[in-house]
Design a protein around this motif. Sequence first.
Motif, PDB file in Angstrom:
ATOM      1  N   PHE A  31      11.542  -3.949 -65.936  1.00 19.60           N
ATOM      2  CA  PHE A  31      10.157  -4.305 -66.229  1.00 19.60           C
ATOM      3  C   PHE A  31       9.396  -4.584 -64.931  1.00 19.60           C
ATOM      4  CE2 PHE A  31       6.686  -7.106 -67.514  1.00 19.60           C
ATOM      5  CZ  PHE A  31       6.148  -6.380 -68.563  1.00 19.60           C
ATOM      6  N   TYR A  32      10.024  -5.313 -64.011  1.00 24.60           N
ATOM      7  CA  TYR A  32       9.385  -5.608 -62.725  1.00 24.60           C
ATOM      8  C   TYR A  32       9.110  -4.329 -61.941  1.00 24.60           C
ATOM      9  CZ  TYR A  32       8.487  -7.466 -58.083  1.00 24.60           C
ATOM     10  OH  TYR A  32       7.913  -7.747 -56.860  1.00 24.60           O
ATOM     11  N   GLU A  33      10.018  -3.366 -62.025  1.00 25.15           N
ATOM     12  CA  GLU A  33       9.817  -2.087 -61.339  1.00 25.15           C
ATOM     13  C   GLU A  33       8.542  -1.413 -61.853  1.00 25.15           C
ATOM     14  OE1 GLU A  33      12.164   2.106 -61.198  1.00 25.15           O
ATOM     15  OE2 GLU A  33      13.400   0.317 -60.935  1.00 25.15           O
ATOM     16  N   ASN A  77      20.160   7.314 -69.128  1.00 25.93           N
ATOM     17  CA  ASN A  77      20.531   6.352 -68.083  1.00 25.93           C
ATOM     18  C   ASN A  77      20.463   4.891 -68.542  1.00 25.93           C
ATOM     19  OD1 ASN A  77      17.786   5.816 -68.150  1.00 25.93           O
ATOM     20  ND2 ASN A  77      17.355   6.794 -66.182  1.00 25.93           N
ATOM     21  N   HIS A  78      20.101   4.676 -69.797  1.00 22.68           N
ATOM     22  CA  HIS A  78      20.000   3.325 -70.393  1.00 22.68           C
ATOM     23  C   HIS A  78      19.049   2.420 -69.619  1.00 22.68           C
ATOM     24  CE1 HIS A  78      22.937   4.185 -73.454  1.00 22.68           C
ATOM     25  NE2 HIS A  78      23.623   4.818 -72.521  1.00 22.68           N
ATOM     26  N   LYS A  79      18.050   2.998 -69.008  1.00 21.30           N
ATOM     27  CA  LYS A  79      17.037   2.247 -68.274  1.00 21.30           C
ATOM     28  C   LYS A  79      15.850   1.992 -69.202  1.00 21.30           C
ATOM     29  CE  LYS A  79      14.447   2.608 -63.945  1.00 21.30           C
ATOM     30  NZ  LYS A  79      15.043   1.581 -63.136  1.00 21.30           N
ATOM     31  N   MET A  80      15.299   0.783 -69.158  1.00 22.50           N
ATOM     32  CA  MET A  80      14.089   0.470 -69.906  1.00 22.50           C
ATOM     33  C   MET A  80      12.939   1.081 -69.115  1.00 22.50           C
ATOM     34  SD  MET A  80      11.131  -1.302 -70.420  1.00 22.50           S
ATOM     35  CE  MET A  80      11.132  -2.443 -69.056  1.00 22.50           C
ATOM     36  N   ILE A  81      12.215   2.010 -69.744  1.00 22.29           N
ATOM     37  CA  ILE A  81      11.216   2.783 -69.010  1.00 22.29           C
ATOM     38  C   ILE A  81       9.786   2.573 -69.512  1.00 22.29           C
ATOM     39  CG2 ILE A  81      12.872   4.548 -68.304  1.00 22.29           C
ATOM     40  CD1 ILE A  81      11.677   6.337 -70.571  1.00 22.29           C
ATOM     41  N   HIS A 103       6.893   4.109 -67.388  1.00 22.34           N
ATOM     42  CA  HIS A 103       7.158   4.162 -65.945  1.00 22.34           C
ATOM     43  C   HIS A 103       6.717   5.529 -65.423  1.00 22.34           C
ATOM     44  CE1 HIS A 103       9.309   4.306 -62.150  1.00 22.34           C
ATOM     45  NE2 HIS A 103       9.723   3.056 -62.319  1.00 22.34           N
ATOM     46  N   LYS A 104       6.030   5.544 -64.301  1.00 20.02           N
ATOM     47  CA  LYS A 104       5.458   6.792 -63.772  1.00 20.02           C
ATOM     48  C   LYS A 104       6.503   7.870 -63.487  1.00 20.02           C
ATOM     49  CE  LYS A 104       5.323   5.382 -58.939  1.00 20.02           C
ATOM     50  NZ  LYS A 104       4.491   5.069 -57.792  1.00 20.02           N
ATOM     51  N   ASP A 105       7.748   7.489 -63.212  1.00 17.02           N
ATOM     52  CA  ASP A 105       8.789   8.487 -62.955  1.00 17.02           C
ATOM     53  C   ASP A 105       9.117   9.323 -64.192  1.00 17.02           C
ATOM     54  OD1 ASP A 105       8.896   7.518 -60.387  1.00 17.02           O
ATOM     55  OD2 ASP A 105      10.836   6.516 -60.618  1.00 17.02           O
TER      56      ASP A 105
END
Length: 184
Positions: A31-33, A77-81, A103-105
Amino acid sequence: MDIWTQLGRFSEFETQRLFMRPFAFKDHKDFYEIASDAQNLEFIFPHQASLAESDFLLVHYFMKTPLGVWALEHKENHKMIGAIRFDKLDLTAQTAEIGYFLHKDYWGQGLTTEALKNLVFLAFQEFDLKLLQIIVHKENAASARVAEKAGFNLVRQFKGSDRYSHKIRDYLKYELRIGDRTYE
């Protein structure tokens, strides 16, 4: 069954490429990212300069009242995006306004559209809602495209005060009513 029970039943579900689930504090670094990069949130809320500010936002705006709020977790990747949520839910009128960010990525891959289409289906088929709305900044062409790809219709353009900067900005209002299209 009432909408809160239904929202509880569907607090976690998956789409082709996403897990849609409640936020957890374990998401705070992901989330911070997102929250620390102004480009990610240009039209959502001010970027958070510190991890402490980001943690506060995560807890108070996404975890404190979890029903109707979903973290978007990428299956690979199990990333919260990102997130999708009912910003305004009017049970009497059976309407909801939907908000989302990513997330912009992960922009340009159809992930937000995928999440939105699934949420539309649930809203009409399981939550008994009759009208969904999305309000976007006029200059946020990507968000407008997401609404249009999910079948929402532009119903008006208007000026309003931005909730963070308090500057007058142009907005687009999109709507989708049950029966407007098939959402499968």
